[in-house]
Design a protein around this motif. Structure first.
Motif, mmCIF file in Angstrom:
data_model
loop_
_atom_site.group_PDB
_atom_site.id
_atom_site.type_symbol
_atom_site.label_atom_id
_atom_site.label_comp_id
_atom_site.label_asym_id
_atom_site.label_seq_id
_atom_site.Cartn_x
_atom_site.Cartn_y
_atom_site.Cartn_z
ATOM 1 N N GLY A 33 0.801 -1.215 0.000
ATOM 2 C CA GLY A 33 0.000 0.000 0.000
ATOM 3 C C GLY A 33 0.833 1.263 0.000
ATOM 4 O O GLY A 33 0.289 2.362 0.034
ATOM 5 N N VAL A 34 2.152 1.114 -0.064
ATOM 6 C CA VAL A 34 3.052 2.264 -0.049
ATOM 7 C C VAL A 34 3.097 2.870 -1.452
ATOM 8 O O VAL A 34 3.413 2.173 -2.409
ATOM 9 N N GLY A 35 2.746 4.137 -1.559
ATOM 10 C CA GLY A 35 2.805 4.817 -2.841
ATOM 11 C C GLY A 35 1.573 4.651 -3.711
ATOM 12 O O GLY A 35 1.613 4.973 -4.897
ATOM 13 N N ARG A 36 0.490 4.170 -3.140
ATOM 14 C CA ARG A 36 -0.746 4.048 -3.927
ATOM 15 C C ARG A 36 -1.246 5.423 -4.327
ATOM 16 O O ARG A 36 -1.058 6.395 -3.608
ATOM 17 N N ARG A 37 -1.957 5.468 -5.417
ATOM 18 C CA ARG A 37 -2.620 6.700 -5.818
ATOM 19 C C ARG A 37 -3.821 6.919 -4.902
ATOM 20 O O ARG A 37 -4.251 6.012 -4.190
ATOM 21 N N ALA A 38 -4.395 8.087 -4.980
ATOM 22 C CA ALA A 38 -5.558 8.413 -4.149
ATOM 23 C C ALA A 38 -6.718 7.452 -4.390
ATOM 24 O O ALA A 38 -7.484 7.145 -3.471
ATOM 25 N N ASP A 39 -6.816 6.944 -5.624
ATOM 26 C CA ASP A 39 -7.895 6.005 -5.934
ATOM 27 C C ASP A 39 -7.546 4.561 -5.556
ATOM 28 O O ASP A 39 -8.312 3.639 -5.819
#
Length: 134
Positions: A33-39
């Motif tokens: 989950g590190v660096g996921r986009r806002a969506d």
């Protein structure tokens, strides 16, 4: 004294290790989950399969490079030709990654691979020639 073929061999190993780091970073949004986009999507999702494929490529034809180098190291008879071929191979592997991962131009990738392919074949020609005393 370090054998002159150890350094290009180590450079290829370092390149493969670097690709493992890049692949881990590309997978981080999906895995941790590190660096996921806002969506919630992975910004590297298009590159991750290319990085993974390129990393797999580092263990296919390069095997023959490393075996040829080890055989040449054992003979202790080395000259500028095998050294040049070894470095040509390593530079070619880096260029292959530079083409396969961000560009995905199959035709250009084939040209770069051909350079790697021929460098290893030439190294093997040196191995065989020395084994036959030519």
């Amino acid at each position: 004294m370090t054998h002159p073929l150890i350094v290009p061999m180590a450079a290829h190993v370092a390149w493969a290790a670097f690709l493992y780091v890049v692949l881990t970073a590309a997978r981080a949004p999906a895995v941790w989950g590190v660096g996921r986009r806002a969506d919630g999507s992975n910004p590297w999702s298009k590159l991750e399969p290319r990085i993974s494929a390129n990393l797999s490529n580092q263990f296919e034809w390069p095997l023959f490079f490393h075996v040829a180098c080890v055989l040449l190291i054992i003979t202790r008879d080395i000259g500028p030709v095998p050294q040049g071929l070894a470095w040509l191979f390593v530079v070619g592997r880096v260029l292959h990654s530079a083409v396969q991962i961000p560009i995905a131009n199959v035709r250009l990738r084939g040209v770069v691979f051909t350079v790697n392919f021929l460098a290893v074949l030439a190294l093997w020609a040196v191995v065989v020639a020395r084994a036959l005393g030519v």
